[in-house]
Motif scaffolding. Structure first.
Motif, PDB file in Angstrom:
ATOM      1  N   ASP A 271     -19.061 -86.209 -67.550  1.00  0.00           N
ATOM      2  CA  ASP A 271     -19.333 -87.633 -67.338  1.00  0.00           C
ATOM      3  C   ASP A 271     -18.434 -88.129 -66.212  1.00  0.00           C
ATOM      4  O   ASP A 271     -17.274 -88.470 -66.426  1.00  0.00           O
ATOM      5  N   ARG A 276     -16.983 -85.638 -71.675  1.00  0.00           N
ATOM      6  CA  ARG A 276     -17.302 -86.502 -72.810  1.00  0.00           C
ATOM      7  C   ARG A 276     -17.599 -85.658 -74.055  1.00  0.00           C
ATOM      8  O   ARG A 276     -18.419 -84.749 -74.024  1.00  0.00           O
ATOM      9  N   GLY A 328      -7.308 -90.422 -71.888  1.00  0.00           N
ATOM     10  CA  GLY A 328      -8.725 -90.615 -72.165  1.00  0.00           C
ATOM     11  C   GLY A 328      -9.011 -91.914 -72.900  1.00  0.00           C
ATOM     12  O   GLY A 328      -8.115 -92.739 -73.119  1.00  0.00           O
ATOM     13  N   THR A 346     -13.408 -89.393 -74.255  1.00  0.00           N
ATOM     14  CA  THR A 346     -13.418 -88.710 -72.965  1.00  0.00           C
ATOM     15  C   THR A 346     -12.031 -88.169 -72.647  1.00  0.00           C
ATOM     16  O   THR A 346     -11.014 -88.742 -73.050  1.00  0.00           O
TER      17      THR A 346
END
Length: 359
Positions: A271, A276, A328, A346
């Motif tokens: 992503d 992701r 993340g 993420t």
């Protein structure tokens, strides 16, 4: 004011003489003329009196204006500062609901607005602290009460100290140990004091390890678990054990809220500048009102059912702290009750991850 009067006394005669020359002309009789001398003295006295009166009137008016301006400035500056001082003293005394008026658009109004924002943050922190203490006390009460009841029953001869009784005590003691360990891990993670052993790792390997740990539990409950890992994913710089812990928390949470014959899917994809990880289940779902609070300490959508499963109530909070420590993000989504849930986080790809975790 005294200085102005002294200056007036010094320059008044000179101004008077210049005024007389302007009126009578340079050829006017000199002061040696007795009549002219008397007239000069009289006009000089009248001139000085007029100047004094004008000076007194103008000085008085200036003082009044200065006083009015001072009062206005005082009310606009001193009063808001005094309110801020009083409010800060009350907040220091524990009255976190204290606020100050935010009138106008000047710097003091901006300061008052920031003060109210700070007070609101302190009030929320205090609310969370009180809630945390209450929640921890509640979590400790149940296993401690069970252990105490078993011990008391054994002493009174009501409970036979057999393997089942000892197993129950051991289970409750283990629950206490898990709660203490989770609280310690959460505290260290949120304070960025949890050591991270970063290494380049393939995202698919993280998913594989987490699925292997929970495959038996999914099979026993009859919930289908599928894994989809996109090909060619970039490596991430992560602490493998911590990220597997996050995935186990999310997969375990999905398993807990998904009935038999349901399904859970783990998807790993690229992503933008991040990888992701997505855990989607077909379980109970979450109402929109609960979504913003799912990662708070001890927050439970269904308190009775969650406590019955033995969870500490801070697994998602720990997951959030660990993901953010890696640079993340993590969030949850659901279409509503009965529609299942999706938890996504993420991790930045390797180069960006190293930069963020070092900052």
């Amino acid at each position: 004011m005294a200085t102005l009067l002294l200056v007036t006394l010094l320059i008044a005669p000179s101004l008077h003489d210049r005024l007389m020359i302007a009126l009578l002309g340079a050829d006017a009789p000199t002061a040696a003329d007795p009549g002219m001398a008397a007239m000069a003295q009289a006009t000089n006295a009248v001139f000085q009196t007029a100047m004094f009166e004008a000076l007194l009137l103008s000085g008085g008016a200036a003082c009044l204006v200065a006083a009015a301006v001072s009062l206005l400035v005082s009310s606009r500056i001193v009063t808001p500062i005094a309110r801020l001082l009083m409010a800060s003293q009350r907040i220091a005394g524990g009255h976190y609901a204290e606020r100050v008026p935010t009138e106008g658009r000047d710097e003091l109004a901006a300061l008052a607005l920031q003060f109210n924002t700070m007070a609101g943050a302190l009030e929320e922190a205090e609310r969370r602290r009180v809630t945390l203490i209450g929640d921890v006390a509640h979590e400790l009460r149940t296993p401690l009460a069970t252990i105490a009841a078993q011990a008391e029953g054994a002493l009174d001869g009501v409970v036979v100290p057999d393997d089942a009784a000892w197993a129950l005590i051991l289970d409750e003691a283990g629950r206490l140990q898990r709660l203490v360990a989770d609280l310690q891990a959460l505290s260290r993670a949120e304070a960025r004091q949890l050591p991270l052993h970063l290494a380049l790792i393939a995202p698919g390997a993280l998913a594989e390890r987490a699925v292997a740990r929970l495959a038996t539990q999914f099979a026993e409950k009859g919930v289908a678990l599928t894994t989809v890992v996109a090909p060619g994913l970039p490596a991430v710089a992560a602490d493998a054990d911590r990220m597997v812990q996050v995935l186990i928390n999310l997969l375990g949470n999905a398993l807990q809220h998904t009935p038999a014959d349901g399904a859970v899917a783990l998807t790993v994809a690229h992503d933008d500048a991040a990888v992701r990880f997505e855990v989607r289940d077909s379980g109970a779902g979450v109402a929109a009102a609960h979504l913003p609070h799912l990662f708070e300490r001890f927050y439970r959508v269904d308190k009775a059912r969650a406590r019955a499963t033995g969870g500490s109530g801070i697994g998602l909070t720990i997951s959030k702290a660990l993901v953010e420590a890696h640079g993340g993000q993590i969030w949850a989504a659901s279409a509503g009750p009965g529609q299942g849930s999706t938890f996504t986080f993420t991790l930045p790809v390797a180069e960006r991850a190293e930069r963020l975790t070092q900052s």
